[in-house]
Enzyme design. Structure first.
Site, PDB file in Angstrom:
ATOM      1  N   THR A 154     -59.373  15.275  31.523  1.00 51.90           N
ATOM      2  CA  THR A 154     -58.744  15.772  30.581  1.00 51.90           C
ATOM      3  C   THR A 154     -58.756  17.312  30.323  1.00 51.90           C
ATOM      4  O   THR A 154     -59.686  18.277  31.102  1.00 51.90           O
ATOM      5  CB  THR A 154     -60.252  15.174  29.565  1.00 51.90           C
ATOM      6  OG1 THR A 154     -61.281  16.367  29.693  1.00 51.90           O
ATOM      7  CG2 THR A 154     -60.355  13.937  29.538  1.00 51.90           C
ATOM      8  N   HIS A 155     -57.693  17.762  29.012  1.00 54.12           N
ATOM      9  CA  HIS A 155     -57.498  19.217  29.237  1.00 54.12           C
ATOM     10  C   HIS A 155     -57.125  20.116  30.870  1.00 54.12           C
ATOM     11  O   HIS A 155     -57.741  20.592  30.592  1.00 54.12           O
ATOM     12  CB  HIS A 155     -59.251  20.403  28.489  1.00 54.12           C
ATOM     13  CG  HIS A 155     -59.953  19.378  27.651  1.00 54.12           C
ATOM     14  ND1 HIS A 155     -59.404  20.299  26.025  1.00 54.12           N
ATOM     15  CD2 HIS A 155     -60.822  18.443  27.019  1.00 54.12           C
ATOM     16  CE1 HIS A 155     -60.669  19.360  25.430  1.00 54.12           C
ATOM     17  NE2 HIS A 155     -60.989  18.075  26.248  1.00 54.12           N
ATOM     18  N   SER A 277     -33.483  23.778  47.731  1.00 55.26           N
ATOM     19  CA  SER A 277     -33.369  25.377  47.652  1.00 55.26           C
ATOM     20  C   SER A 277     -32.040  25.811  48.127  1.00 55.26           C
ATOM     21  O   SER A 277     -32.043  25.568  49.702  1.00 55.26           O
ATOM     22  CB  SER A 277     -34.820  26.318  47.713  1.00 55.26           C
ATOM     23  OG  SER A 277     -33.895  27.278  47.364  1.00 55.26           O
ATOM     24  N   GLN A 322     -18.733   8.771   9.742  1.00 60.44           N
ATOM     25  CA  GLN A 322     -18.519   8.768  11.123  1.00 60.44           C
ATOM     26  C   GLN A 322     -18.552   9.553  12.610  1.00 60.44           C
ATOM     27  O   GLN A 322     -18.757   9.166  13.130  1.00 60.44           O
ATOM     28  CB  GLN A 322     -16.739   9.539  10.592  1.00 60.44           C
ATOM     29  CG  GLN A 322     -15.951   9.552  12.013  1.00 60.44           C
ATOM     30  CD  GLN A 322     -14.246   9.936  11.703  1.00 60.44           C
ATOM     31  OE1 GLN A 322     -13.902   9.408  10.541  1.00 60.44           O
ATOM     32  NE2 GLN A 322     -13.771  11.145  12.144  1.00 60.44           N
TER      33      GLN A 322
HETATM   34  N1  ARG Z   1     -13.843   6.000  11.235  1.00 63.21           N
HETATM   35  C1  ARG Z   1     -14.161   6.025   9.787  1.00 63.21           C
HETATM   36  C2  ARG Z   1     -15.569   5.936  10.179  1.00 63.21           C
HETATM   37  O1  ARG Z   1     -16.240   5.612  11.223  1.00 63.21           O
HETATM   38  C3  ARG Z   1     -13.545   4.837   9.298  1.00 63.21           C
HETATM   39  C4  ARG Z   1     -14.062   3.721   7.820  1.00 63.21           C
HETATM   40  C5  ARG Z   1     -12.599   4.777   7.425  1.00 63.21           C
HETATM   41  N2  ARG Z   1     -13.524   4.207   5.609  1.00 63.21           N
HETATM   42  C6  ARG Z   1     -13.108   5.211   5.236  1.00 63.21           C
HETATM   43  N3  ARG Z   1     -12.451   4.704   3.427  1.00 63.21           N
HETATM   44  N4  ARG Z   1     -12.356   6.571   5.358  1.00 63.21           N
HETATM   45  O2  ARG Z   1     -16.566   5.994   9.187  1.00 63.21           O
END
Ligand code: ARG
Length: 430
Positions: A154-155, A277, A322
């Site tokens: 501990t510590h 190393s 995305q």
């Molecule tokens: N590549 C897009 C994503 O992963 C797909 C969906 C695109 N939809 C759109 N309304 N532009 O979100």
């Protein structure tokens, strides 16, 4: 060529910037996109939006695409935005107008959401399986080394007797807690978003129960807006589980690095599992566990990245979403890689015996001796004082007898109970 082409070509620079890494990342979604499309068109046929004849042409064509994906021959062509577009183009090329019918009642927004849910379900299962394999190894090591004592700290000061049985067993049980988080992520992912379309449903009488059943989801994500909102939320839950597992694994990697240090020398590995190393000829370095520690620390930032990426987004689909793929896709693979290498390494770990024989650890037995006196009838506080004064006057002589019997202690590891707990969690991933 875009699905949304209306007679003008977008600027190439804009196209490249907005597509980003999708052409590569979406390859991992391809088989799920096909599965989703198969369920969707079966449902379209059931509500009369395509005919049985058309379905009979579409399903084998999709199966063909599925085969190319399985063989690793599927690609997203230059100028095609994403996997959803590529598959629709392929179908249209092969079947003409029939291929153009499959997108009724669907948007790429729910399509990508669906692909992701199916993908996450599989990735989560793979992660759970890798955790389980490591768990089994840890429990085996715990049993094998249950009589080998080591210092507990501990510590970071020498504190009380521990054991390798307790240490290995601790990481096994810690993984069961992490798996509860992974199970929560699984349950969130295991809901059908198909039918939410662009995020607000459709005027077609979609049968969402049917696609839920066909794709083996637990239930639909009923409210279409909630379904759309689950993009980002699902990733966040998964990232929290990834962070939990990574934190356990990173902690263990740190212990191993420290205990491989010559000042401790508690554990070692066969030469071929260590690194050297370029200047110091004697070195055997724990690079595997250092890389593991680094990766696991970095994996814990994934949830922050997702939180920042999705903070304050307006309701409904936004293209920012995305970019979640860039963050979460490599994270699940990296975590599984860490779990697998940890399992591989631990299967070959060598553990030192008789560590506590060293005089350095004499004081580790003070609590045992206080408890022994208390057991003989001396009030605990008096026994504490007696042993404390012996330590102070340098007259303390340890009896070196360790006698722990209660549940979860070095003498009673409860590994069986922990294994039962693990089984109960794992069984819920199906
Ligand atoms: N590549 C897009 C994503 O992963 C797909 C969906 C695109 N939809 C759109 N309304 N532009 O979100």
């Amino acid at each position: 060529m875009q699905l949304w082409n209306k007679g003008f070509e977008p600027d190439k620079l804009i196209e490249k910037f907005t597509i980003g890494n999708d052409q590569e990342l979406d390859l991992r979604l391809a088989k799920y996109d096909v599965q989703g499309s198969m369920a969707h068109i079966r449902m379209l046929e059931s509500i009369g939006l395509i005919s049985q004849e058309e379905l009979d042409k579409l399903l084998p064509a999709l199966k063909e695409i599925e085969d190319t994906i399985e063989k690793g021959e599927f690609t997203i062509e230059d100028g095609v935005e994403d996997v959803h577009s590529q598959i629709e183009f392929l179908l249209t090329k092969k079947l003409g107008y029939i291929g153009k019918k499959i997108h009724s009642g669907r948007s790429r927004n729910d399509q990508v959401l669906l692909d992701l849910k199916l993908f996450f379900r599989d990735e989560i299962k793979k992660t759970a399986e890798a955790c389980e394999r490591l768990f089994v190894t840890l429990q085996k090591l715990s049993e094998e080394h249950k009589d080998k004592l080591m210092p507990g700290y501990t510590h970071l000061q020498i504190a009380m007797p521990s054991s390798f049985g307790l240490w290995f067993g601790a990481y096994a049980e810690a993984l069961t807690d992490d798996l509860q988080m992974l199970l929560a992520a699984y349950k969130i992912a295991n809901q059908n978003p198909l039918g939410s379309a662009a995020g607000y449903g459709s005027s077609f009488p979609l049968n969402r129960e049917m696609t839920t059943e066909l794709l083996h989801f637990q239930n639909p994500h009923y409210n279409v807006v909630a379904a759309q909102m689950s993009r980002g939320k699902t990733e966040k839950a998964l990232a929290a589980a990834i962070a939990a597992i990574a934190s356990t694994l990173g902690h263990m990697a740190m212990d191993v690095c420290m205990w491989m240090c010559g000042n401790f020398g508690f554990v070692s590995f066969p030469d071929e599992l260590t690194t050297g190393s370029s200047i110091m000829p004697h070195k055997k370095n724990p690079d595997v566990f250092e890389i593991m520690r680094g990766k696991c620390n970095r994996l814990q930032s994934v949830q922050n990245e997702i939180a920042l990426l999705t903070a304050n987004l307006p309701l409904g689909y936004n293209r920012d979403l995305q970019l979640l793929k860039d963050i979460i896709f490599p994270a699940t693979s990296e975590l599984v890689g860490c779990l697998e290498i940890a399992d591989f390494m631990l299967q070959q770990i060598k553990v030192k015996s008789d560590i506590l024989e060293d005089k350095l650890y004499d004081y580790i037995f003070t609590v045992e001796d206080v408890n022994r006196l208390a057991n003989q009838g001396m009030p605990f506080r008096d026994a504490y004082k007696k042993v404390g004064l012996e330590v102070q006057n340098k007259t303390y002589k340890p009896t070196r007898e360790v006698h722990h019997t209660h549940l979860g202690s070095i003498g009673n590891l409860a590994n069986e109970q922990i294994a039962t707990k693990m089984k109960g969690i794992i069984s819920q991933f199906n």
